[in-house]
Structures are given as structure tokens and as C-alpha cells.
Design a protein around this motif. Sequence first.
Motif, short mmCIF file in Angstrom:
data_model
loop_
_atom_site.label_atom_id
_atom_site.label_comp_id
_atom_site.label_asym_id
_atom_site.label_seq_id
_atom_site.Cartn_x
_atom_site.Cartn_y
_atom_site.Cartn_z
N CYS A 1 0.33 -1.14 -0.03
CA CYS A 1 -0.06 -0.19 -0.19
C CYS A 1 1.04 1.02 -0.14
CB CYS A 1 -0.78 -0.04 0.70
SG CYS A 1 -2.05 1.59 1.04
N ALA B 1 -0.17 4.46 0.55
CA ALA B 1 -0.87 4.93 1.93
C ALA B 1 0.01 4.82 3.18
CB ALA B 1 -1.75 5.42 1.78
N CYS B 2 0.60 3.86 3.43
CA CYS B 2 1.08 4.09 4.76
C CYS B 2 2.43 3.37 4.82
CB CYS B 2 -0.07 2.73 5.22
SG CYS B 2 -0.37 1.21 4.76
N CYS C 1 -5.24 2.23 7.96
CA CYS C 1 -4.93 3.05 6.76
C CYS C 1 -6.32 3.10 5.84
CB CYS C 1 -3.98 2.41 6.11
SG CYS C 1 -3.90 3.10 4.49
N ARG D 1 -7.14 3.50 3.28
CA ARG D 1 -6.23 3.30 1.44
C ARG D 1 -6.72 1.47 1.36
NH1 ARG D 1 -3.14 4.60 -2.59
NH2 ARG D 1 -3.77 3.58 -3.97
N CYS D 2 -5.90 0.73 2.37
CA CYS D 2 -5.99 -0.88 2.81
C CYS D 2 -6.21 -1.73 3.75
CB CYS D 2 -4.39 -0.78 2.65
SG CYS D 2 -3.07 -0.74 3.37
#
Length: 263
Positions: A40, A42-43, A96, A98-99
Motif C-alpha cells: 500500500c 499510503a501507509c 490506513c 486505503r488498505c
Amino acid sequence: MGRRRGPMPGRDARVDVEVTLEDVARGGRKEVTLQHPMTCPACRGTGAEGERLVTCPTCGGRGQMSTAQRRGYSQFITIATCPKCNGRGQWPERPCPRCSGQGRIAETRTIAVEIPAGVPDGVQLRIPGRGLAGEAGAPPGDLYVGIHLQPHDRFVRDGDDLMLDLPIPVADAVLGTEVEVPTMDGSSRLRIPAGVQSETVLRLRGKGLPRFQAHGRGDQLVRVRVVTPTQVSSEERRLFEQLRRLRDEDVGRRGPFDRFRNP
Ligand SMILES: [Zn+2]
Ligand SMILES: [Zn+2]
């Protein structure tokens, strides 16, 4: 001195694609969609939005889950890794978005694949360098594309040849004729010889599929099916009866075994 290990190359990927007989006849481009897991962004794989971790609510921080099951007088206890925290025992306070805290997401990529003319059914095309990305400085993996031919409503493929069933009326079978039959390119004229039997296979040379990685084309095979009319007008009935009388007089059929002689 430790052995030096270079960056890891990417893994190979596999995808299946459905092709039509028209695709095989002409070759061409086909778009395939590839889905594979990636870290991911994002994180960066931590699964957390912030830094703070809390005790995993599913396993209570043990990282494992046990389930008890009774079978007769025995009790079985199964111990498995906690599916929520993956055994870490901790879980981000704010996962997170996103995931959803998994640290990995499925990436979708669309790749245009060149379908070679005449490609056989069931083969795998190897496309170098279109697999998964490798570590920085390492090459990506390869992409393998499995070819699956969809059934056609008219033609049946047999290697480079195509088979077509052609229904013809009884009169055409007896007298012979010339008909226009469908081919992959449009249509072609075919001579039906007088006295043709049902199931006879006629051949249109070079009207089949292009030969894979070779020159020329296969043939189109036309299997004649003589169609017996199921409904006849009174006029036709009269003519068929007349035909039968003529035939019986002609070949002099009397006994039960006479019909097996050559007509
Ligand atoms: Zn994430
Ligand atoms: Zn847990």
C-alpha cells in the motif's frame, strides 16, 4: 564475508484471455486486465494511518486464536494465527483507510496483448518484462497469457482447419449443385457433386486459419448433411410416391436383403 545478494527480480504473472475465432483468423490486439497485490503506497505497508498501535481487539494481543471442538469424549483445540493482526498482536489505532489496515492493496493494470494469427487454443504466450515489478535496480518478471478459444456458432476448429456443417435438400444431393458457403473471409462457391451422401466432407483449400508461425492457411472442411423434409405438400408427396415406384421397378427390390445392395 557474506555473499552479496542483488535486488530481487519481479515475479512472473499469469492471466487468461478469451479469444474469438475471428481474433485467431486475423490476429490483433486484445486488452487484458491484471490484478496483483502490491504494498500500500499510503501507509508503506504498515497498515496504520498514524504511528500509534493498540492491542488487537480480535485476539486480545496474543496473536493467536484457539478454537475448541468436541468429538466424542475428546476435545480438540486448534490454534491459528489471528487473521486481523496477522500474529503481531497489535493493531493500528487508526487503520490506513486505503488498505483497511492490511498493508497491501490489489493493483489493477491493463495491458494490450498482441494475439498472433493462428494461435493454438490452450497455449501460453510469454511476454517478457510485463510481469510484476522487481526491487529497485532489478528486472520485472514475465507475463504469461493463457489463450482460450471461445466456441463459434458456425465453425468448429480442428488445428488449422475449420469444419462447417452444410444442410442440403434431398434434390440437391441427388442432382448436384453449386452453393455459396460462409467462410471466415465472407463466402465461397462450392460444387456439390451429384449423388453426394450425407456426412460427406468436401474441402475448400486454403480457406481455413492461418498456420501459426508458418506460411499458408489450413482448409475449410464442409460436411454435407442431407435434410429429409418432415413436411411435404400434396404435390411433393405425389412426386415422391412416383419416385419410389420408379426406383423400386428400376432396382427390382423384392426381398428384405435387396436394399443393402449397391443402389
Ligand atoms: Zn495502507
Ligand atoms: Zn490479533
